[in-house]
Design a protein around this motif. Structure first.
Motif, PDB file in Angstrom:
ATOM      1  N   TRP A  86       1.396   6.327  -8.715  1.00  0.00           N
ATOM      2  CA  TRP A  86       2.784   6.356  -8.205  1.00  0.00           C
ATOM      3  C   TRP A  86       2.877   5.508  -6.922  1.00  0.00           C
ATOM      4  O   TRP A  86       2.115   5.706  -5.971  1.00  0.00           O
ATOM      5  CB  TRP A  86       3.184   7.794  -7.910  1.00  0.00           C
ATOM      6  CG  TRP A  86       4.480   7.937  -7.153  1.00  0.00           C
ATOM      7  CD1 TRP A  86       4.620   8.226  -5.828  1.00  0.00           C
ATOM      8  CD2 TRP A  86       5.801   7.813  -7.666  1.00  0.00           C
ATOM      9  NE1 TRP A  86       5.953   8.284  -5.489  1.00  0.00           N
ATOM     10  CE2 TRP A  86       6.703   8.035  -6.596  1.00  0.00           C
ATOM     11  CE3 TRP A  86       6.323   7.528  -8.934  1.00  0.00           C
ATOM     12  CZ2 TRP A  86       8.083   7.994  -6.748  1.00  0.00           C
ATOM     13  CZ3 TRP A  86       7.704   7.476  -9.084  1.00  0.00           C
ATOM     14  CH2 TRP A  86       8.567   7.711  -8.014  1.00  0.00           C
ATOM     15  N   GLY A  87       3.788   4.554  -6.947  1.00  0.00           N
ATOM     16  CA  GLY A  87       3.980   3.715  -5.762  1.00  0.00           C
ATOM     17  C   GLY A  87       3.005   2.562  -5.660  1.00  0.00           C
ATOM     18  O   GLY A  87       2.986   1.847  -4.658  1.00  0.00           O
ATOM     19  N   MET A  88       2.195   2.395  -6.693  1.00  0.00           N
ATOM     20  CA  MET A  88       1.258   1.254  -6.744  1.00  0.00           C
ATOM     21  C   MET A  88       1.894   0.252  -7.703  1.00  0.00           C
ATOM     22  O   MET A  88       2.087   0.566  -8.877  1.00  0.00           O
ATOM     23  CB  MET A  88      -0.075   1.774  -7.307  1.00  0.00           C
ATOM     24  CG  MET A  88      -1.238   0.882  -7.152  1.00  0.00           C
ATOM     25  SD  MET A  88      -2.710   1.764  -7.796  1.00  0.00           S
ATOM     26  CE  MET A  88      -2.915   0.953  -9.367  1.00  0.00           C
ATOM     27  N   ILE A  89       2.244  -0.919  -7.226  1.00  0.00           N
ATOM     28  CA  ILE A  89       2.999  -1.864  -8.052  1.00  0.00           C
ATOM     29  C   ILE A  89       2.173  -2.209  -9.289  1.00  0.00           C
ATOM     30  O   ILE A  89       1.003  -2.578  -9.189  1.00  0.00           O
ATOM     31  CB  ILE A  89       3.370  -3.116  -7.238  1.00  0.00           C
ATOM     32  CG1 ILE A  89       4.340  -2.718  -6.121  1.00  0.00           C
ATOM     33  CG2 ILE A  89       3.991  -4.189  -8.127  1.00  0.00           C
ATOM     34  CD1 ILE A  89       4.622  -3.810  -5.116  1.00  0.00           C
ATOM     35  N   ALA A  90       2.790  -2.060 -10.464  1.00  0.00           N
ATOM     36  CA  ALA A  90       2.048  -2.107 -11.724  1.00  0.00           C
ATOM     37  C   ALA A  90       1.711  -3.526 -12.151  1.00  0.00           C
ATOM     38  O   ALA A  90       2.527  -4.441 -12.031  1.00  0.00           O
ATOM     39  CB  ALA A  90       2.867  -1.431 -12.810  1.00  0.00           C
ATOM     40  N   PHE A  91       0.514  -3.705 -12.660  1.00  0.00           N
ATOM     41  CA  PHE A  91       0.093  -4.944 -13.330  1.00  0.00           C
ATOM     42  C   PHE A  91      -0.109  -4.604 -14.809  1.00  0.00           C
ATOM     43  O   PHE A  91       0.681  -5.017 -15.653  1.00  0.00           O
ATOM     44  CB  PHE A  91      -1.166  -5.469 -12.636  1.00  0.00           C
ATOM     45  CG  PHE A  91      -2.013  -6.451 -13.401  1.00  0.00           C
ATOM     46  CD1 PHE A  91      -1.531  -7.158 -14.492  1.00  0.00           C
ATOM     47  CD2 PHE A  91      -3.327  -6.695 -13.013  1.00  0.00           C
ATOM     48  CE1 PHE A  91      -2.336  -8.066 -15.186  1.00  0.00           C
ATOM     49  CE2 PHE A  91      -4.135  -7.595 -13.699  1.00  0.00           C
ATOM     50  CZ  PHE A  91      -3.638  -8.269 -14.795  1.00  0.00           C
ATOM     51  N   ALA A  92      -1.146  -3.845 -15.144  1.00  0.00           N
ATOM     52  CA  ALA A  92      -1.404  -3.444 -16.528  1.00  0.00           C
ATOM     53  C   ALA A  92      -1.637  -1.932 -16.516  1.00  0.00           C
ATOM     54  O   ALA A  92      -2.704  -1.455 -16.132  1.00  0.00           O
ATOM     55  CB  ALA A  92      -2.613  -4.179 -17.082  1.00  0.00           C
ATOM     56  N   SER A  93      -0.623  -1.208 -16.964  1.00  0.00           N
ATOM     57  CA  SER A  93      -0.576   0.230 -16.686  1.00  0.00           C
ATOM     58  C   SER A  93      -1.684   1.044 -17.333  1.00  0.00           C
ATOM     59  O   SER A  93      -2.035   2.110 -16.840  1.00  0.00           O
ATOM     60  CB  SER A  93       0.783   0.791 -17.102  1.00  0.00           C
ATOM     61  OG  SER A  93       1.797   0.121 -16.389  1.00  0.00           O
ATOM     62  N   SER A  94      -2.245   0.594 -18.453  1.00  0.00           N
ATOM     63  CA  SER A  94      -3.305   1.387 -19.085  1.00  0.00           C
ATOM     64  C   SER A  94      -4.669   1.072 -18.485  1.00  0.00           C
ATOM     65  O   SER A  94      -5.681   1.644 -18.911  1.00  0.00           O
ATOM     66  CB  SER A  94      -3.331   1.153 -20.602  1.00  0.00           C
ATOM     67  OG  SER A  94      -3.977  -0.056 -20.921  1.00  0.00           O
TER      68      SER A  94
END
Lengths: 97, 486
Positions: free
Chosen positions: B200-208
C-alpha cells in the motif's frame, strides 16, 4: 511464438498503449522490442501443455474485508496534483464540439 | 564511537547511553549528505526540516525510556514510497512534481517505530532498470568507484547506505532491485516473501512481483528493519495475514547441520570467474560453520529471464495506464485534443525504458498473442515455482552468487537493453516463485564488492537472516567502508 514486430504492429501497439508512434524512431524501437521478444522466445522450448498458469506466487486467496466504508477520499488533497482542476472538475480539451 | 561504520544496533546503544542524541545523529547524516551527495546523487528529495522535528520527538521518547529498536535512527526511503505532503517521483519526469496525498504503510510503520526519514532516494524510473541510469534525476554513482553504477533499481537507497548518508534504507525488488544493488554496493539487502510486507502506497510496477525490503549494513540490521516493516495490512489484499516472528531473537541459532543447496546452473551461466571463486570461498565458510552442502537442480531457472520479461512488462503496461495527464502527473503543453493529451503526456513524461516495457507488455496482452506470450509465461512461472518447492524438500536454504559481475561502468551497458537484463539472471527466479532471498557481502573482486545470494523457503526469512548473521560473525566483508565516502 518466435514473433517479430513490424511497423504496422508497432503502430497498433502505440495506439493501444496511448504512446506516440514516431516514424523516424520506429526502426530503433522495433529493434529494441524485437531484442526482448528474441529473449522471450526461449520459452518456446518448455513443455507447458498440462501446466496451469500461476497468477499468485503463493497461490492463496487474497484477504477479504467487510463491505463497509472505512475512509473517505479527500478530493481537495487529490486535486492538488491535477494539472488543471477548477471548481471540482478536471479540465481536458473539448471532447464534443 | 565510530558513526561512519555503525550499524543500527550500534547506534541504538549510542543513543540509549546518551553518547549522542537523535538530533546530533540526524545532523551528522545531513552534513554527510551535503558533503558527498553532490557527486553521488543518491537523494532526489531531502526532508531535513521534518527529519530534525522527528529527531527532537525521538529524543523525548528515548529520555522516557520508551525507545523501540528504531527510535532516533535516521533512514532513507526509496522514492517509490508515498509520504504524505512529500514529493514522490518514482524517478520519473511523469511524477517530478507529485506530492503524495497519503503515506505508504511501510513508511507509516517505520515512522511509528521512531525512525527518522532523511529523504527520498534516487532510483531507476518506476523501478525499471539495473543500474540507476534510467532515472529522470540523473544516474547515481557507486561510492566504491564513482565511474561505476550502484545497481538498480534501488541504486540510490544502496549507495546512500554504503556512503554513510543514512543508517539504513528501504528498497523494492521486482526482479532483483534490492539484491543486485546491495551486492554492487557491499550491503545486506533482503527481498522478503511476496506479501510479507504491504505494498500500500508503494507505486506499482509489476503487482504480482513487487516487494519492499530493507537495505542495511548487516543482517542484524535487516532483521531489525523487517520486524517493523512486515505484517498484514487491510489496505493491501495481497499482504499475508501471517504473524511476524521476532527475527532478531533468531539470530544466534546454530547452523550445524543446516542443509544448503548449491545449484550448478548458477556457475554454468556467464559468471565472472573471480565472482565464482569468491562464491565458492563463501560456501566453504558456511561449511566450516557446520552447514551441509547439497547439490540441487533448478531445471527451469534458465527460463526465468524470458518469463519475467513477459510478465513484468504485461503488469507494468496495465499499472502505468493510470498516468493519463489528467488526474495527476505530467501534462503536455497545448494538447490539440484528448487523444493528443494522453499520447503526448505519456510520450514526454515516460523515459525510453519505461515506454519500451509498456509496448512489450501491451503486445504480450493483445488479442491473438495473449496465450502465446502471457499464458505461456505464467505456465513457465509455475514450473519455476515447482523447482523451488522440490528443492526445499531437500534443503533449507539455496546459496549462490547475486550478480554475474561486480559493478560495471556508467554507460557501459546503456545501449544494450538485453545485456542489462542479464544482470538479474540470478535474482529473477526467486521473484517469480515469490520466495524470500537476500544478498550479503562476500568479498571484493578488483576492489569492488560482490554479493552472496541466500534463497529461503516461503515465509522463512528467519533462517535466511540467521544464516547471514552467522556468516557475518565469521567474516568482515560487511564492515568494509566505501573508499569514495570515507
Amino acid at each position: 511464438m518466435s514473433t517479430h514486430l513490424d511497423e504496422k504492429t508497432l503502430r497498433d501497439m502505440s495506439v493501444l498503449a496511448a504512446l506516440p508512434y514516431e516514424p523516424n524512431q520506429s526502426m530503433e524501437t522495433l529493434a529494441a522490442l524485437n531484442e526482448v521478444l528474441e529473449l522471450v522466445s526461449a520459452l518456446e522450448a518448455v513443455e507447458v501443455d498440462n501446466v496451469p498458469p500461476l497468477a499468485h506466487p503463493l497461490e492463496r486467496f487474497q484477504s477479504l474485508t467487510p463491505d463497509q466504508v472505512t475512509e473517505t477520499v479527500d478530493s481537495e488533497a487529490l486535486s492538488q496534483n491535477a494539472p488543471n482542476f477548477e471548481d471540482g472538475l478536471y479540465f481536458v480539451p473539448r471532447v464534443i464540439e | 564511537m565510530n558513526l561512519r561504520s555503525a550499524t543500527i544496533a550500534e547506534l541504538r546503544a549510542f543513543l540509549d547511553r546518551g553518547d549522542i542524541s537523535a538530533v546530533e545523529l540526524t545532523d551528522y547524516y545531513l552534513d554527510r549528505i551535503d558533503r558527498f551527495d553532490k557527486s553521488l546523487n543518491t537523494y532526489i528529495t531531502r526532508t531535513a526540516d521534518t527529519a530534525r522535528a522527528s529527531a527532537i520527538a525521538a529524543d523525548k521518547v528515548i529520555a522516557q525510556g520508551k525507545a523501540t529498536s528504531l527510535t532516533g535512527i535516521p533512514i532513507a526511503e526509496k522514492d517509490l514510497f508515498c509520504i504524505e505532503g512529500t514529493r514522490t517521483t518514482a524517478g520519473s519526469k511523469m511524477l517530478a512534481n507529485f506530492k503524495a496525498p497519503y503515506t505508504a504503510t511501510v513508511s507509516t510503520k517505520l515512522a511509528n517505530a521512531g525512525a527518522i526519514t532523511l529523504g527520498k532516494t534516487n532510483m531507476d524510473e518506476f523501478a525499471m532498470g539495473s543500474s540507476n541510469e534510467n532515472s529522470y534525476f540523473g544516474p547515481v554513482r557507486n561510492p566504491w568507484d564513482l565511474n561505476r553504477v550502484p545497481g538498480g533499481s534501488s541504486g540510490g537507497s544502496a549507495a546512500a547506505v554504503a556512503a554513510g548518508l543514512c543508517a539504513a534504507s528501504t528498497g523494492t525488488d521486482t526482479g532483483g532491485s534490492i539484491r543486485q544493488p546491495a551486492a554492487l554496493c557491499g550491503l545486506t539487502g533482503l527481498k522478503p516473501t511476496y506479501g510479507r510486507i504491504s505494498r500500500w502506497g508503494m507505486i506499482a510496477f509489476a503487482s504480482s512481483l513487487d516487494q519492499a525490503g530493507p537495505m542495511t549494513r548487516s543482517a542484524e540490521d535487516a532483521a531489525i528493519m523487517l520486524e517493523h516493516m512486515a505484517g498484514h495490512d487491510p489496505q493491501d489484499s495481497t499482504a499475508l495475514a501471517e504473524p511476524v516472528p521476532a527475527y532478531t531473537s533468531a539470530l544466534n541459532n546454530d547452523i550445524k547441520g543446516l542443509r544448503i543447496g548449491v545449484c550448478q546452473a548458477f556457475f554454468d551461466t556467464d559468471l565472472d570467474a573471480e565472482v565464482a571463486a569468491k562464491t565458492r570461498e563463501a560456501l566453504r565458510v558456511l561449511e566450516s560453520l557446520g552447514a551441509k552442502l547439497i547439490d540441487i537442480a533448478l531445471p527451469h531457472m534458465a527460463y526465468s529471464l524470458g518469463a519475467y520479461y513477459v510478465i513484468a512488462p504485461a503488469e507494468c503496461s496495465a499499472n502505468l495506464a493510470r498516468f493519463d495527464g489528467i488526474r495527476y502527473g505530467y501534462r503536455c503543453e497545448n494538447p490539440e485534443d484528448l487523444q493528443d493529451l494522453y499520447t503526448r503526456s505519456r510520450g514526454e513524461g515516460f523515459g525510453q525504458e519505461v515506454k519500451k516495457r509498456i509496448l512489450v507488455g501491451t503486445f504480450a496482452l493483445s488479442a491473438g498473442y495473449y496465450d502465446a506470450f502471457y499464458g505461456r509465461a505464467q505456465r513457465v512461472r509455475r514450473l519455476i515455482k515447482q523447482d523451488f518447492v522440490e528443492a526445499f524438500n531437500q534443503v533449507d536454504v539455496i546459496v549462490g552468487p547475486t550478480t554475474p559481475t561486480p559493478a560495471f561502468g556508467i554507460g557501459a551497458k546503456a545501449e544494450s537493453g538485453v545485456d542489462m537484463y542479464l544482470q538479474d539472471i540470478f535474482t529473477i527466479s526467486a521473484s517469480l516463485a515469490g520466495v524470500p532471498a537476500m544478498s550479503i557481502p562476500a568479498g571484493l573482486v578488483a576492489d569492488l564488492p560482490i554479493g552472496l545470494q541466500l534463497i529461503g523457503n516461503y515465509l522463512d526469512e528467519a533462517t535466511l537472516l540467521n544464516l547471514a548473521h552467522q556468516f557475518q560473525q565469521a567474516t568482515d566483508w560487511h564492515t568494509l567502508i566505501a573508499p569514495e565516502a570515507p
